[in-house]
Design a protein around this motif. Structure first.
Motif, PDB file in Angstrom:
ATOM      1  N   ASP A 124      -1.049  11.700 -12.806  1.00 37.71           N
ATOM      2  CA  ASP A 124      -1.679  10.521 -13.410  1.00 37.71           C
ATOM      3  C   ASP A 124      -2.714   9.891 -12.471  1.00 37.71           C
ATOM      4  O   ASP A 124      -2.533   8.771 -11.977  1.00 37.71           O
ATOM      5  CB  ASP A 124      -0.611   9.468 -13.744  1.00 37.71           C
ATOM      6  N   PRO A 125      -3.823  10.586 -12.225  1.00 37.94           N
ATOM      7  CA  PRO A 125      -4.802  10.055 -11.274  1.00 37.94           C
ATOM      8  C   PRO A 125      -5.411   8.715 -11.703  1.00 37.94           C
ATOM      9  O   PRO A 125      -5.896   7.967 -10.867  1.00 37.94           O
ATOM     10  CB  PRO A 125      -5.868  11.159 -11.186  1.00 37.94           C
ATOM     11  N   GLY A 126      -5.357   8.392 -12.964  1.00 32.45           N
ATOM     12  CA  GLY A 126      -5.874   7.112 -13.434  1.00 32.45           C
ATOM     13  C   GLY A 126      -4.968   5.944 -13.095  1.00 32.45           C
ATOM     14  O   GLY A 126      -5.386   4.788 -13.127  1.00 32.45           O
ATOM     15  N   HIS A 127      -3.702   6.243 -12.783  1.00 31.86           N
ATOM     16  CA  HIS A 127      -2.730   5.196 -12.471  1.00 31.86           C
ATOM     17  C   HIS A 127      -2.372   5.106 -10.991  1.00 31.86           C
ATOM     18  O   HIS A 127      -1.836   4.093 -10.549  1.00 31.86           O
ATOM     19  CB  HIS A 127      -1.430   5.424 -13.255  1.00 31.86           C
ATOM     20  N   TYR A 128      -2.600   6.164 -10.234  1.00 32.30           N
ATOM     21  CA  TYR A 128      -2.180   6.209  -8.827  1.00 32.30           C
ATOM     22  C   TYR A 128      -3.366   6.535  -7.927  1.00 32.30           C
ATOM     23  O   TYR A 128      -4.126   7.453  -8.203  1.00 32.30           O
ATOM     24  CB  TYR A 128      -1.095   7.266  -8.614  1.00 32.30           C
ATOM     25  N   LYS A 129      -3.478   5.783  -6.825  1.00 27.16           N
ATOM     26  CA  LYS A 129      -4.562   6.008  -5.878  1.00 27.16           C
ATOM     27  C   LYS A 129      -3.993   6.026  -4.458  1.00 27.16           C
ATOM     28  O   LYS A 129      -3.275   5.112  -4.059  1.00 27.16           O
ATOM     29  CB  LYS A 129      -5.589   4.892  -5.994  1.00 27.16           C
ATOM     30  N   THR A 130      -4.317   7.064  -3.687  1.00 28.36           N
ATOM     31  CA  THR A 130      -3.908   7.145  -2.294  1.00 28.36           C
ATOM     32  C   THR A 130      -4.826   6.257  -1.459  1.00 28.36           C
ATOM     33  O   THR A 130      -6.040   6.420  -1.482  1.00 28.36           O
ATOM     34  CB  THR A 130      -3.964   8.595  -1.787  1.00 28.36           C
ATOM     35  N   LEU A 131      -4.216   5.297  -0.732  1.00 26.59           N
ATOM     36  CA  LEU A 131      -4.986   4.362   0.092  1.00 26.59           C
ATOM     37  C   LEU A 131      -5.039   4.786   1.553  1.00 26.59           C
ATOM     38  O   LEU A 131      -6.003   4.492   2.255  1.00 26.59           O
ATOM     39  CB  LEU A 131      -4.378   2.959  -0.005  1.00 26.59           C
ATOM     40  N   ALA A 132      -3.977   5.447   2.029  1.00 23.56           N
ATOM     41  CA  ALA A 132      -3.914   5.928   3.417  1.00 23.56           C
ATOM     42  C   ALA A 132      -2.852   7.014   3.465  1.00 23.56           C
ATOM     43  O   ALA A 132      -1.853   6.939   2.743  1.00 23.56           O
ATOM     44  CB  ALA A 132      -3.546   4.795   4.370  1.00 23.56           C
ATOM     45  N   GLU A 133      -3.055   8.029   4.302  1.00 22.67           N
ATOM     46  CA  GLU A 133      -2.049   9.086   4.429  1.00 22.67           C
ATOM     47  C   GLU A 133      -2.188   9.808   5.751  1.00 22.67           C
ATOM     48  O   GLU A 133      -3.239   9.806   6.381  1.00 22.67           O
ATOM     49  CB  GLU A 133      -2.129  10.070   3.260  1.00 22.67           C
ATOM     50  N   ASP A 134      -1.067  10.402   6.159  1.00 24.67           N
ATOM     51  CA  ASP A 134      -1.058  11.294   7.307  1.00 24.67           C
ATOM     52  C   ASP A 134      -0.180  12.482   6.934  1.00 24.67           C
ATOM     53  O   ASP A 134       0.107  12.686   5.755  1.00 24.67           O
ATOM     54  CB  ASP A 134      -0.605  10.577   8.585  1.00 24.67           C
ATOM     55  N   ASP A 135       0.255  13.262   7.898  1.00 25.52           N
ATOM     56  CA  ASP A 135       1.048  14.457   7.595  1.00 25.52           C
ATOM     57  C   ASP A 135       2.460  14.141   7.101  1.00 25.52           C
ATOM     58  O   ASP A 135       3.132  15.020   6.570  1.00 25.52           O
ATOM     59  CB  ASP A 135       1.149  15.361   8.832  1.00 25.52           C
ATOM     60  N   ASP A 136       2.928  12.907   7.304  1.00 26.41           N
ATOM     61  CA  ASP A 136       4.303  12.570   6.973  1.00 26.41           C
ATOM     62  C   ASP A 136       4.461  11.726   5.704  1.00 26.41           C
ATOM     63  O   ASP A 136       5.354  11.962   4.910  1.00 26.41           O
ATOM     64  CB  ASP A 136       4.951  11.808   8.140  1.00 26.41           C
ATOM     65  N   TRP A 137       3.646  10.706   5.542  1.00 26.54           N
ATOM     66  CA  TRP A 137       3.799   9.740   4.450  1.00 26.54           C
ATOM     67  C   TRP A 137       2.427   9.359   3.917  1.00 26.54           C
ATOM     68  O   TRP A 137       1.402   9.714   4.482  1.00 26.54           O
ATOM     69  CB  TRP A 137       4.493   8.465   4.953  1.00 26.54           C
ATOM     70  N   MET A 138       2.433   8.550   2.846  1.00 28.02           N
ATOM     71  CA  MET A 138       1.183   8.007   2.330  1.00 28.02           C
ATOM     72  C   MET A 138       1.435   6.631   1.727  1.00 28.02           C
ATOM     73  O   MET A 138       2.560   6.298   1.364  1.00 28.02           O
ATOM     74  CB  MET A 138       0.553   8.941   1.304  1.00 28.02           C
ATOM     75  N   VAL A 139       0.375   5.845   1.651  1.00 24.82           N
ATOM     76  CA  VAL A 139       0.397   4.554   0.975  1.00 24.82           C
ATOM     77  C   VAL A 139      -0.338   4.772  -0.337  1.00 24.82           C
ATOM     78  O   VAL A 139      -1.508   5.159  -0.344  1.00 24.82           O
ATOM     79  CB  VAL A 139      -0.309   3.454   1.803  1.00 24.82           C
ATOM     80  N   VAL A 140       0.367   4.544  -1.454  1.00 25.01           N
ATOM     81  CA  VAL A 140      -0.179   4.801  -2.780  1.00 25.01           C
ATOM     82  C   VAL A 140      -0.102   3.529  -3.606  1.00 25.01           C
ATOM     83  O   VAL A 140       0.925   2.848  -3.627  1.00 25.01           O
ATOM     84  CB  VAL A 140       0.606   5.931  -3.492  1.00 25.01           C
ATOM     85  N   LYS A 141      -1.183   3.211  -4.298  1.00 25.77           N
ATOM     86  CA  LYS A 141      -1.207   2.052  -5.187  1.00 25.77           C
ATOM     87  C   LYS A 141      -1.045   2.532  -6.621  1.00 25.77           C
ATOM     88  O   LYS A 141      -1.740   3.448  -7.058  1.00 25.77           O
ATOM     89  CB  LYS A 141      -2.524   1.293  -5.040  1.00 25.77           C
ATOM     90  N   MET A 142      -0.120   1.905  -7.341  1.00 29.41           N
ATOM     91  CA  MET A 142       0.093   2.203  -8.752  1.00 29.41           C
ATOM     92  C   MET A 142      -0.507   1.060  -9.557  1.00 29.41           C
ATOM     93  O   MET A 142      -0.252  -0.104  -9.273  1.00 29.41           O
ATOM     94  CB  MET A 142       1.582   2.318  -9.071  1.00 29.41           C
ATOM     95  N   ASP A 143      -1.295   1.396 -10.570  1.00 30.53           N
ATOM     96  CA  ASP A 143      -1.927   0.396 -11.422  1.00 30.53           C
ATOM     97  C   ASP A 143      -1.688   0.795 -12.875  1.00 30.53           C
ATOM     98  O   ASP A 143      -2.306   1.740 -13.362  1.00 30.53           O
ATOM     99  CB  ASP A 143      -3.419   0.318 -11.110  1.00 30.53           C
ATOM    100  N   MET A 144      -0.754   0.096 -13.530  1.00 27.38           N
ATOM    101  CA  MET A 144      -0.436   0.392 -14.930  1.00 27.38           C
ATOM    102  C   MET A 144      -0.333  -0.907 -15.712  1.00 27.38           C
ATOM    103  O   MET A 144       0.191  -1.900 -15.221  1.00 27.38           O
ATOM    104  CB  MET A 144       0.890   1.154 -15.034  1.00 27.38           C
ATOM    105  N   LYS A 145      -0.822  -0.866 -16.949  1.00 24.60           N
ATOM    106  CA  LYS A 145      -0.717  -2.015 -17.829  1.00 24.60           C
ATOM    107  C   LYS A 145       0.652  -2.009 -18.508  1.00 24.60           C
ATOM    108  O   LYS A 145       1.313  -0.960 -18.610  1.00 24.60           O
ATOM    109  CB  LYS A 145      -1.821  -1.966 -18.877  1.00 24.60           C
ATOM    110  N   VAL A 146       1.069  -3.163 -18.976  1.00 24.62           N
ATOM    111  CA  VAL A 146       2.336  -3.283 -19.686  1.00 24.62           C
ATOM    112  C   VAL A 146       2.335  -2.299 -20.855  1.00 24.62           C
ATOM    113  O   VAL A 146       1.377  -2.205 -21.600  1.00 24.62           O
ATOM    114  CB  VAL A 146       2.536  -4.722 -20.211  1.00 24.62           C
TER     115      VAL A 146
END
Length: 153
Positions: A124-146
């Motif tokens: 679901d690339p329209g709902h999830y965006k990777t903000l930062a990542e390395d080899d171990d983890w990532m920070v992902v923002k989820m954006d979904m409407k009700v």
């Protein structure tokens, strides 16, 4: 210097462990930081941590991720993600807005990712965006409407 002192112990008014009941994955901790305008926390230490800026502003940081004793001012933008290496530091809010940051302090424990795993960014690339990542983890923002749903991942 703050070495070996957890942020929630050093400055309990600014840092709260908001890990889900039963704990965060792999022994990690989910922490919420709130620094009001002009407020400074006490020196403390973090393991590597993954941050999401809920409410941005200007912070002055002495120590990690910079060398010990070095102070730099950073503009933390609302909605950004970042990865901060382990180390001791002290933080002061030098801006004109309260700053709120949610971060995951991680341990050295590693989970296994199945070969068939699909990330939500793939399904679901329209709902999830990777903000930062390395080899171990990532920070992902989820954006979904009700009422919206995502696909299995």
């Amino acid at each position: 210097t703050g070495k070996g002192v957890a942020c929630c112990t050093a400055s309990p008014g600014s840092y709260k462990d908001v890990s889900p009941e039963g704990g965060a994955p792999l022994g990690s901790k989910l922490i919420k930081m709130t620094l009001k305008v002009g407020e400074q926390d006490e020196p403390h230490d973090h393991p590597k941590h993954y941050m999401y800026i809920i409410a941005g502003g200007k912070l002055s940081i002495t120590g990690a991720p910079f060398p010990p004793g070095v102070t730099k001012e950073l503009e933390m933008k609302t909605g950004m993600g970042m990865i901060v290496p382990a180390g001791a530091h002290q933080v002061k809010n030098t801006g004109d807005t309260d700053v709120e940051i949610l971060f995951l302090e991680v341990t050295e424990k590693k989970g296994e990712t199945p070969d068939s795993h699909k990330t939500p960014q793939d399904t679901d690339p329209g709902h999830y965006k990777t903000l930062a990542e390395d080899d171990d983890w990532m920070v992902v923002k989820m954006d979904m409407k009700v009422g919206e749903e995502d696909h299995p991942h």
